[in-house]
Design a protein around this motif. Structure first.
Motif, short mmCIF file in Angstrom:
data_model
loop_
_atom_site.label_atom_id
_atom_site.label_comp_id
_atom_site.label_asym_id
_atom_site.label_seq_id
_atom_site.Cartn_x
_atom_site.Cartn_y
_atom_site.Cartn_z
N ALA A 183 59.26 25.34 2.78
CA ALA A 183 58.35 25.36 1.72
C ALA A 183 57.10 25.53 2.29
O ALA A 183 56.76 24.66 3.35
N PHE A 184 56.03 25.98 1.51
CA PHE A 184 54.76 26.18 1.86
C PHE A 184 53.83 25.39 0.62
O PHE A 184 53.92 26.11 -0.38
N ILE A 231 47.28 34.43 10.71
CA ILE A 231 48.43 33.38 10.29
C ILE A 231 48.25 32.92 8.87
O ILE A 231 49.24 32.60 8.19
N CYS A 232 47.08 33.06 8.34
CA CYS A 232 46.77 32.71 6.66
C CYS A 232 48.08 33.44 5.85
O CYS A 232 48.44 32.90 5.07
N GLY A 233 48.32 34.50 6.19
CA GLY A 233 49.33 35.22 5.46
C GLY A 233 50.68 35.41 5.96
O GLY A 233 51.61 35.49 5.37
N LEU A 234 51.00 35.06 7.06
CA LEU A 234 52.21 35.16 7.99
C LEU A 234 52.88 34.07 7.64
O LEU A 234 54.19 33.90 7.22
N LEU A 235 52.52 32.64 7.79
CA LEU A 235 53.26 31.65 7.41
C LEU A 235 53.78 31.54 6.12
O LEU A 235 54.94 31.27 5.73
N PRO A 236 52.89 31.64 4.96
CA PRO A 236 53.57 31.54 3.58
C PRO A 236 54.40 32.66 3.22
O PRO A 236 55.54 32.41 2.56
N SER A 237 54.32 33.86 4.05
CA SER A 237 55.32 35.05 3.58
C SER A 237 56.72 34.65 4.00
O SER A 237 57.58 35.42 3.62
N GLU A 238 56.76 33.96 5.15
CA GLU A 238 58.10 33.31 5.59
C GLU A 238 58.76 32.17 5.18
O GLU A 238 59.77 31.92 5.44
#
Length: 191
Positions: A19-20, A180-187
């Motif tokens: 979860a983010f 990383i701003c888009g990478l972490l939430p997308s996973e």
């Protein structure tokens, strides 16, 4: 509440949930995160994770540390995650009260990023292309280590308002810099 739902829901995923949680300061991100089963909260020492946990009506184990990158003297975030991975592999990942860890909470990525940038740049240093690459690789290492854990992972992050050059608000998102701003939430499974 979330614990009961996760135990009773027949459609619970076979792998742990990632979860983010993103929102403004003091909006309840950490309070929501500690609702996951058997949480352990990891926060920067200057952010007061233990203080937050002390004010809850139930037990939340906390680990506070000052650094991000492993091998810098006192235990850092990556040292703790690597230790948790080894403990999980041995079946001995436990909270302070002896119960098994069900959830790892990394609170708050915005603060961890400030620490990481300080470690990458040193005092007074500026970000250049090589340092941005180092920053991204550190985030990717953290993500890979967290995703290997056989428990739920909850990441919290401050919210940032995105505006046009004219100052018009066009949206909100994680207060993180670079890719990383888009990478972490997308996973993650839950946003």
């Amino acid at each position: 509440m979330l614990n009961a739902h996760m135990r009773s829901n027949q459609n619970v995923p076979t792998r742990p949930v990632r979860a983010f949680l993103v929102g403004p300061a003091r909006s309840g991100k950490t309070s929501i995160a500690v609702g996951f089963p058997n949480p352990i909260l990891i926060s920067p020492a200057d952010e007061g994770g233990a203080r937050i946990a002390d004010n809850l009506p139930f037990h939340v184990s906390t680990i506070e540390c000052n650094g991000f990158l492993a091998g810098k003297g006192q235990p850092a975030l990556m040292d703790i995650i690597n230790w948790m991975t080894a403990e999980a592999r041995n079946g001995t990942l436990r909270r302070a009260d002896g119960s098994p860890v069900g959830t790892v909470i990394v609170d708050s990525l915005s603060h961890w990023e400030s620490i990481l940038i300080s470690e990458v740049c040193g005092k007074g240093g500026n970000m250049d292309q090589q340092r941005w690459g180092t920053l991204l690789e550190a985030w990717k290492s953290l993500r890979a280590a967290l995703w290997r854990l056989p428990v739920h992972v909850v990441l919290t992050c401050l919210d940032e308002v995105h505006k046009t050059a004219a100052g018009q608000i066009i949206g909100h998102g994680p207060a993180l810099k670079g890719q990383i701003c888009g990478l972490l939430p997308s996973e993650c499974d839950l946003l």
